[in-house]
Design a protein around this motif. Structure first.
Motif, PDB file in Angstrom:
ATOM      1  N   PRO A 186       0.876  -1.198   0.098  1.00 26.01           N
ATOM      2  CA  PRO A 186       0.026  -0.089  -0.066  1.00 26.01           C
ATOM      3  C   PRO A 186       0.834   1.270   0.053  1.00 26.01           C
ATOM      4  O   PRO A 186       1.919   1.256   0.472  1.00 26.01           O
ATOM      5  CB  PRO A 186      -0.839   0.021   1.313  1.00 26.01           C
ATOM      6  CG  PRO A 186       0.089  -1.063   2.140  1.00 26.01           C
ATOM      7  CD  PRO A 186       0.817  -1.873   1.227  1.00 26.01           C
ATOM      8  N   SER A 188       1.709   3.713   1.907  1.00 24.14           N
ATOM      9  CA  SER A 188       1.778   4.319   3.194  1.00 24.14           C
ATOM     10  C   SER A 188       2.562   5.511   3.409  1.00 24.14           C
ATOM     11  O   SER A 188       2.729   5.768   4.529  1.00 24.14           O
ATOM     12  CB  SER A 188       1.809   3.135   4.099  1.00 24.14           C
ATOM     13  OG  SER A 188       3.275   2.414   3.814  1.00 24.14           O
ATOM     14  N   TRP A 189       3.454   5.575   2.288  1.00 21.22           N
ATOM     15  CA  TRP A 189       4.431   6.806   2.459  1.00 21.22           C
ATOM     16  C   TRP A 189       4.636   7.402   1.076  1.00 21.22           C
ATOM     17  O   TRP A 189       4.062   7.066   0.094  1.00 21.22           O
ATOM     18  CB  TRP A 189       5.584   6.442   3.052  1.00 21.22           C
ATOM     19  CG  TRP A 189       6.656   5.173   2.191  1.00 21.22           C
ATOM     20  CD1 TRP A 189       6.084   3.976   2.139  1.00 21.22           C
ATOM     21  CD2 TRP A 189       7.169   5.400   1.135  1.00 21.22           C
ATOM     22  NE1 TRP A 189       6.789   3.174   1.130  1.00 21.22           N
ATOM     23  CE2 TRP A 189       7.447   4.074   0.759  1.00 21.22           C
ATOM     24  CE3 TRP A 189       7.966   6.388   0.591  1.00 21.22           C
ATOM     25  CZ2 TRP A 189       8.376   3.776  -0.298  1.00 21.22           C
ATOM     26  CZ3 TRP A 189       9.014   6.147  -0.260  1.00 21.22           C
ATOM     27  CH2 TRP A 189       9.099   4.833  -0.943  1.00 21.22           C
ATOM     28  N   ARG A 321       0.639  11.683   4.922  1.00 17.94           N
ATOM     29  CA  ARG A 321       1.383  10.193   5.391  1.00 17.94           C
ATOM     30  C   ARG A 321       2.827  10.395   5.512  1.00 17.94           C
ATOM     31  O   ARG A 321       3.364  11.483   5.367  1.00 17.94           O
ATOM     32  CB  ARG A 321       1.118   9.374   4.410  1.00 17.94           C
ATOM     33  CG  ARG A 321      -0.314   8.979   3.990  1.00 17.94           C
ATOM     34  CD  ARG A 321      -0.155   8.290   2.511  1.00 17.94           C
ATOM     35  NE  ARG A 321      -0.329   9.319   1.401  1.00 17.94           N
ATOM     36  CZ  ARG A 321       0.022   8.963   0.096  1.00 17.94           C
ATOM     37  NH1 ARG A 321       0.215   7.687  -0.110  1.00 17.94           N
ATOM     38  NH2 ARG A 321      -0.048   9.895  -0.742  1.00 17.94           N
ATOM     39  N   ARG A 544       0.724  -6.837   4.155  1.00 15.82           N
ATOM     40  CA  ARG A 544      -0.414  -5.846   5.197  1.00 15.82           C
ATOM     41  C   ARG A 544      -0.155  -6.452   6.552  1.00 15.82           C
ATOM     42  O   ARG A 544      -0.004  -5.936   7.646  1.00 15.82           O
ATOM     43  CB  ARG A 544      -1.551  -5.491   4.519  1.00 15.82           C
ATOM     44  CG  ARG A 544      -1.338  -4.903   3.075  1.00 15.82           C
ATOM     45  CD  ARG A 544      -2.658  -4.270   2.714  1.00 15.82           C
ATOM     46  NE  ARG A 544      -2.630  -3.724   1.139  1.00 15.82           N
ATOM     47  CZ  ARG A 544      -3.618  -3.212   0.656  1.00 15.82           C
ATOM     48  NH1 ARG A 544      -4.592  -2.763   1.197  1.00 15.82           N
ATOM     49  NH2 ARG A 544      -3.405  -2.928  -0.533  1.00 15.82           N
TER      50      ARG A 544
END
Length: 547
Positions: A186, A188-189, A321, A544
């Motif tokens: 994902p 996520s950053w 993020r 994940r």
């Protein structure tokens, strides 16, 4: 008294007879004992020889490698590759002042001499392996898990991430850049490519060149006006967005509005008057000329229109993020960045190359400021499938000096032709020649490349026996012993290189035949298996859940 009745005296020879009889008896007994002992010893010796012969035969046939192994005796000797042995690599690391106990990047085990070989911490690697020849298992994965410091990895598959992620995260932070969803990672950053520019005109033009080079390799012929002008305009827009701290996607908006002078005004306010004047000259050019330049620049910037890509390089809506800062990463000695992209995909490739370039430049700057002009703990770049997903235009130039900076590059491609498509024949020759460790792992059908590999391999003198006869053969016969030079490794042998073997040449030495060492035979095998169980596609809920 008659002589016949006279009493006889004792026989003077009786004693001698008795002694002789006793000696014969003792000798017979001794001989019997000796023969029995000799027979036992003989049987034991025969049994020992038989067992030894059986063990030798078993080992011979068990360890008997492929036919190509017979050529090893004509290649480099153990003395020739001493610098690559564990002891030699450790000596090099000590000389360089490298702060690590790891000898170097593992290469494999020499067929001749059976020595474990390493590339030192000043050696650059270039590998050519055909499809499904074991390059990831025997070269990429061992290099990643063996690296003592920061690591940057590129790939078009998730296998290298799944296998090494668990090992690397024990040492430091792990970042996976996956805009094509190759590893189900994902977003996520995010990373801002404009931070590479840092309000610098030269950096802005470099970043623009990386985007432009994806669709048109640096060695390919280009349009004489519109392509350079479009690339320059795109670079100016990147500089403006960087100066005003705007997202990189704003550049595409400006390029689609030729009458919008926002970028020019920002550039003037930031003190970049000449760049602003260049943008204004395009805006005021004749309509067709302006449309051509803006259209070319918009085409170069087209990857910024893909949402699956831009979510990795913009903060996005909602809560901010975590931002990845390549400058901070390069100050660490324990982090790992995986950069994944779909093969031949042109949308993510510019950002893959941009991220790799930004990290390399940052490491180079840190090395220049370090004692001796090199990183105290080497940084390793494993560029797997480099020609497909990381067509880095500057790579041939970097190979000439990054080794002295402690920035170790390992570029892995599938064929010479594949690399020539990206860097041109000149660029490929430059990289191959500048690499200190050149590896061919088999699977190539390129006879030209194989011919070059064969040419640099030694020849051997094959003995021949020539017999000539006259009409009366029994009376006149002439025999001549000659020799002829033959290639140790010809094109046919190299083309049929079996899996598990690799041709390796180190600068200043003869080539050597190497038995490749897959990761499951190495010291990190258990840790890699644990990483695969945790992050692999068969994990209960995938990566994940593993977080």
């Amino acid at each position: 008294m008659p002589a016949t009745l006279r009493r006889r005296g004792p026989d003077p020879y009786a004693q001698q007879y008795a002694i002789l009889a006793a000696a014969l008896l003792v000798g017979t007994v001794f001989l019997a004992v000796w023969l029995r002992s000799a027979l036992v010893l003989l049987c034991g010796a025969l049994a020992g020889a038989t067992i030894t012969g059986i063990v030798f035969a078993v080992r011979h046939f068990r360890d008997r490698g492929p036919e190509i192994d017979r050529t090893a005796r004509y290649l480099a000797s153990p003395r020739d590759v001493r610098s690559l042995t564990t002891a030699g690599a450790k000596e090099t690391a000590a000389r360089l002042g490298a702060r690590t106990t790891v000898p170097g990047i593992p290469i494999g085990t020499s067929v001749r001499g059976r020595q474990e070989l390493w590339g030192s911490w000043e050696d650059m690697h270039f590998d050519i392996w055909g499809p499904r020849t074991g390059k990831t298992a025997t070269r990429a994965i061992p290099a990643v898990v063996s690296a003592p410091g920061a690591v940057v990895v590129t790939s078009n598959k998730r296998d290298i991430v799944d296998a090494t992620r668990g090992v690397r995260e024990r040492r430091g932070p792990v970042w996976v850049f996956d805009p094509q969803n190759q590893a189900n990672e994902p977003a996520s950053w995010w990373w801002n490519p404009l931070t590479f520019i840092n309000n610098n005109v030269v950096r802005a033009m470099i970043l623009a060149g990386l985007f432009a080079g994806i669709n048109r390799p640096s060695h390919a012929r280009s349009d004489g006006y519109f392509e350079p002008a479009g690339q320059e305009l795109f670079g100016a827009m990147l500089l403006a967005a960087s100066a005003d701290n705007l997202p990189i996607t704003r550049v595409l908006t400006w390029l689609r509005r030729p009458s919008d002078d926002t970028a020019a005004r920002i550039l003037r306010d930031a003190g970049h008057n000449l760049v602003a004047a260049s943008v204004e000259s395009v805006m005021t050019a004749p309509a067709l000329q302006r449309a051509g330049v803006y259209g070319t620049a918009a085409q170069i910037a087209s990857p910024l229109a893909a949402p699956n890509v831009t979510r990795w390089v913009t903060p996005g809506d909602g809560p901010r993020r975590p931002e990845f800062r390549h400058s901070d990463f390069a100050q660490r000695e324990d982090g790992t960045v995986y950069v994944l992209s779909e093969e031949t995909n042109k949308m993510a490739a510019p950002l893959v190359v941009s991220l790799a370039t930004a990290l390399a430049y940052e490491f180079e700057g840190r090395a220049i400021e370090s004692p001796g002009g090199r990183l105290p703990v080497p940084a390793v770049f494993v560029l797997d499938e480099a020609a497909n997903i990381c067509p880095w235009p500057e790579l041939p130039m970097l190979y000439t000096h990054y080794g002295s900076r402690g920035i170790i590059m390992m570029t892995i491609i599938q064929s010479w032709a594949q690399g020539a498509d990206v860097w041109g024949e000149s660029g490929m020759s430059s990289m191959w020649g500048a690499a200190n460790v050149r590896v061919y792992g088999g699977g190539s059908g390129d006879t030209r490349f194989l011919g070059d590999v064969s040419t640099v391999s030694p020849n051997f003198e094959a003995a021949t026996n020539e017999i000539s006869y006259t009409a009366f053969a029994s009376l006149d016969q002439k025999q001549t012993l000659k020799s002829r030079s033959e290639e140790v490794l010809d094109i046919a042998v190299l083309g049929a290189m079996p899996r598990g073997r690799a041709w390796v040449q180190v600068s200043g030495s003869k080539p050597i035949l190497v038995r490749t060492s897959p990761w499951w035979e190495g010291a990190h095998a258990d840790a890699i298996r644990a990483s695969l169980a945790r992050y692999g596609p068969d994990a209960p809920d995938g990566p994940r859940a593993a977080k």
